[in-house]
Each structure stands twice: as structure tokens, then as C-alpha cells.
Design an enzyme around this catalytic site. Structure first.
Site, PDB file in Angstrom:
ATOM      1  N   HIS A  29       0.832  -1.198   0.000  1.00  0.00           N
ATOM      2  CA  HIS A  29       0.000   0.000   0.000  1.00  0.00           C
ATOM      3  C   HIS A  29       0.867   1.249   0.000  1.00  0.00           C
ATOM      4  O   HIS A  29       2.018   1.247   0.438  1.00  0.00           O
ATOM      5  CB  HIS A  29      -0.931   0.022   1.223  1.00  0.00           C
ATOM      6  N   PHE A  30       0.286   2.331  -0.510  1.00  0.00           N
ATOM      7  CA  PHE A  30       0.848   3.674  -0.439  1.00  0.00           C
ATOM      8  C   PHE A  30      -0.122   4.525   0.372  1.00  0.00           C
ATOM      9  O   PHE A  30      -1.304   4.189   0.503  1.00  0.00           O
ATOM     10  CB  PHE A  30       1.013   4.281  -1.833  1.00  0.00           C
TER      11      PHE A  30
END
Length: 408
Positions: free
Chosen positions: A211-212
Site C-alpha cells: 500500500h501507499f
């Protein structure tokens, strides 16, 4: 009762402009472009849905009530008092001394996120135009969806997560396609104050599921204002070249990637550098600024912490220096630390994050090889031999326009 994302058959869809001919240097709307900022459709959509989630009580605390101030000094560090994040944030469930670890379905991951936390899917369009569909089938034959979801323990206004191919359950590990997707999100937002960040394991990622993060902050990050000196570039014709600069006069050593004729040129150079770091167990953070500058920040705070080499006074603040803190947005958990926050404290913390000069030099040399770059002295020689003259190759740049309003 909402379904978990793994059981959802329909989601809103934002299909983004995905032309291979899109120039990476395309201007981003914002307060620093010499005119009035224009809010993109993606910004309106993201913030409208994020505020709707806030009104429905989906966050663990009200981040808009957190106190924030600019710390006096030459850097302009930003301090935020966020006691709710300290008390209610999910705890880390894995080792902090290994950058690459296998995905563990028995620990928290984003397949367990409820449908109500997902804002929309984020997929490339098929006609190179941006579109939004309020409801679109999730077709498993087209691959697992990329989703944008709220961060239920937000740091700032509009704090969201970009989760590439969420149902494929990738561990927290950079690859070329996932980083390109993050760059597209930053470009599509088209806002100087919308930044995308990434924390590797060992650099204070708390969930081992790829994830970012992204949020809005309406002042420049201190690291964005730091001068740089160009040191490397890709081995491409000049107009297609990705330029790599070293950050100067800042407490954390790092590199800034920019340029390339296409977004993929930039993405591949950064991703290949990250792949080298994570393969060699070097923790790092990424900051995507303006959709066209990427800060790569190797760090060693957790490593020092594990060996008892971090000052106890710093440990007592319980601040984990991840991408936002390293970039200059200090998220403090105790009122005492917030009220006493100083530039001296911030610099002491970040000094513990940074690699030593010698270690950074070694890492930089390895990145040069891993990303198929060349050092700047080699560039100058090649250009002189080809008759191309440039006086800007090694100049120091500040990267802020003269007409940009800075809030201090």
C-alpha cells in the site's frame, strides 16, 4: 452490515488517463504555477467521499481537531499533536529488522477492510481519458482491483490508502507496476499539496500488505524546499533522461528523481533503485511530490533502535520517523512534546534516521548500477564528446518558484 472488500461485486470506478505519450514534465495545477489553482475532478471526488466518511463516523478520531503549528527555524518543520493516532492506531504485527517478509493472511490485511471504507477503484482507462462510474462490476477476469480507501487513523485531511491489486495479497514490496500506479494517482490529483508516500518494512510501515499513503497539506514540506545537486542520470538521450540529485543541507541524506519523457521512465528508475534496497535489507521511504519528483530516503532508525543506539529521550517521544516525519511533518503523540517542539529536536530525530556519509555513498553507488544510471561526471564527458554543452548539470537547485507563497 457492510461486506468485506473480498466479497464485493461492485465498486465505484475512477478510470485514469493512461497515455504512454503523456509528458512527465506536464504542469501540475496548484498555488505555485503562477496562477489560480484549479481543483481536479479526482480531488473533488476524493475529498467529497472522504468527508462523507468523516460525517458517518468511520474514522477513529477527528483529525481536523488536531493542533498544528510551524516550528520556528530555517527548515520550517511542521508539528502536529495527534494523540488519537497514538492511542487508537493498529499495532505493528511483524519484525522490524527485515524489509522483505512474506504476506501472512492470519494478520491484519486490507482484504479485511469493509466496503464502507473503500472510496473507489483506480484503474487505467481504455481510451486514454479519465472517467468516473458510481457503480462498476468487479470482474475477477480483469485481475484484482486497485482501490483507494480511507486511512481510519488519519494524519491529515484527505488521508487515504492506495492498495494495488488488493485481493492478490502482495507483501509491502515495491515493484515497477505498483510504483507507476502511485505516480498516476499523484499526477491525476494534479495538486501541489497532495503527496503520496511509501514506507518499507523496517521504515515504519505497520501493515505487511502492499500500500501507499496520501494526504493533503497546504504548505510545502521542508524536504521539498531543500537544495539539491545533480549527481546521476539515466543512460538515455538527453530529453528522455531521468535526472537524480542528492539532497543538500537537510538532516536526512537522500536522492531526488525527476525527468524522463514518460512517467514509466521515472517510475522504472525509482522502482529499480527500491528493488535493490529491499533485496539488500535496507529500509527506505518514498515521497512523491507534484506527481513528477520522487524522494528516495534510505534510513536506519529501527536498525539503530534494535541495537540500543538511539537516545532514550528520543525514544520516549514514541515518534516513529516514517515518510511524513522525514519529509518534515512531525506527528507528535504527547502534548508536552508538541508544546516543546523545536527545530533542534526535529534535527536530532532525523539525524538518527539518516545513513552515515560513507554508507550513503556506498548505497548511492549500488543504486547507480541497479537502476542503470551513470554518475554525473560520466554524463559531462559523454555530452562534451557529442558536442552538447550544459551549464546546469551540477548546479544547486532549490525547486521552488520565486512566486510560490511559503507559509512560515
Amino acid at each position: 452490515m457492510y461486506d468485506l472488500i473480498e466479497n464485493v461485486s461492485k465498486l465505484p470506478l475512477y478510470a485514469f488517463h493512461n497515455s504512454e505519450d503523456d509528458n512527465v514534465e506536464k504542469e501540475i495545477d496548484g498555488c505555485c504555477n503562477g496562477g489560480c489553482p484549479r481543483m481536479s475532478f479526482l480531488n473533488n471526488l476524493l475529498l467529497g467521499q472522504w468527508e462523507d466518511c468523516m460525517n458517518r463516523g468511520l474514522f477513529r478520531y477527528d483529525v481536523t481537531s488536531c493542533e498544528t503549528k510551524i516550528i520556528s527555524g530555517k527548515y520550517g518543520f511542521i508539528a502536529q499533536l495527534n494523540e488519537g493516532r497514538h492511542l487508537k492506531k493498529r499495532l505493528t504485527e511483524f519484525r522490524i529488522d527485515k524489509v522483505l517478509q512474506p504476506f501472512d493472511k492470519n494478520k491484519f490485511n486490507f482484504t479485511k477492510v469493509g466496503q464502507e471504507e473503500v472510496l473507489f477503484r483506480f484503474e487505467p482507462s481504455k481510451d486514454n481519458k479519465s472517467h468516473y462510474l458510481p457503480s462498476s462490476p468487479v470482474d475477477s477476469r480483469e485481475g484484482a482491483p486497485n482501490v483507494v480507501a480511507i486511512n481510519v487513523s488519519p494524519i491529515e485531511y484527505g488521508h487515504v490508502l492506495l492498495i494495488p491489486r488488493v485481493l492478490d495479497c502482495f507483501p509491502q514490496k515495491i515493484d515497477c507496476e505498483s510504483l507507476l500506479l502511485a505516480l498516476h494517482l499523484a499526477r491525476e490529483a494534479s495538486d501541489h499539496f497532495f503527496r503520496v508516500g511509501y514506507n518499507s518494512l523496517g521504515a515504519f510501515a505497520t501493515i505487511n500488505h502492499l500500500h501507499f499513503q496520501a494526504y493533503y497539506l497546504s504548505v510545502p514540506f521542508p524536504i521539498e524546499k531543500a537544495p539539491t545537486c545533480r549527481t546521476m542520470s539515466s543512460k538515455e538521450p538527453y530529453k528522455r533522461r531521468v535526472m537524480v540529485s542528492e539532497i543538500l543541507n537537510y538532516p536526512v541524506r537522500g536522492l531526488v528523481f525527476e525527468g524522463g519523457s514518460k512517467l514509466r521512465d521515472l517510475s522504472d528508475a525509482v522502482a529499480n533503485s527500491c528493488i535493490f534496497l529491499q533485496s539488500n535489507n535496507i529500509a527506505f521511504n518514498l515521497l512523491i511530490s507534484c506527481g513528477k519528483r520522487v524522494f528516495l530516503l534510505p534510513q536506519c532508525y529501527a536498525e539503530k533502535q534494535a541495537h540500543g543506539k538511539v537516545n532514550q529521550e528520543l525514544l520516549d517521544t514514541q515518534v516513529n520517523p516514517a515518510v511524513w516525519e522525514i519529509s518534515g511533518h512531525m506527528v507528535l503523540k504527547r502534548r508536552k512534546d508538541y508544546e516543546e517542539a523545536s527545530e533542534q529536536y526535529a534535527c536530532r530525530l532525523l539525524a538518527e534516521v539518516s545513513l552515515s556519509e560513507n554508507r550513503f555513498k556506498e548505497v548511492k553507488k549500488c543504486i547507480c548500477e541497479a537502476a542503470n544510471l551513470q554518475f554525473e561526471e560520466d554524463c559531462i564527458k559523454i555530452q562534451q564528446e557529442s558536442g552538447f554543452e550544459s551549464t546546469t548539470l551540477t548546479q544547486v537547485n532549490s525547486h521552488l518558484r520565486k512566486d510560490c507563497l511559503l507559509l512560515h
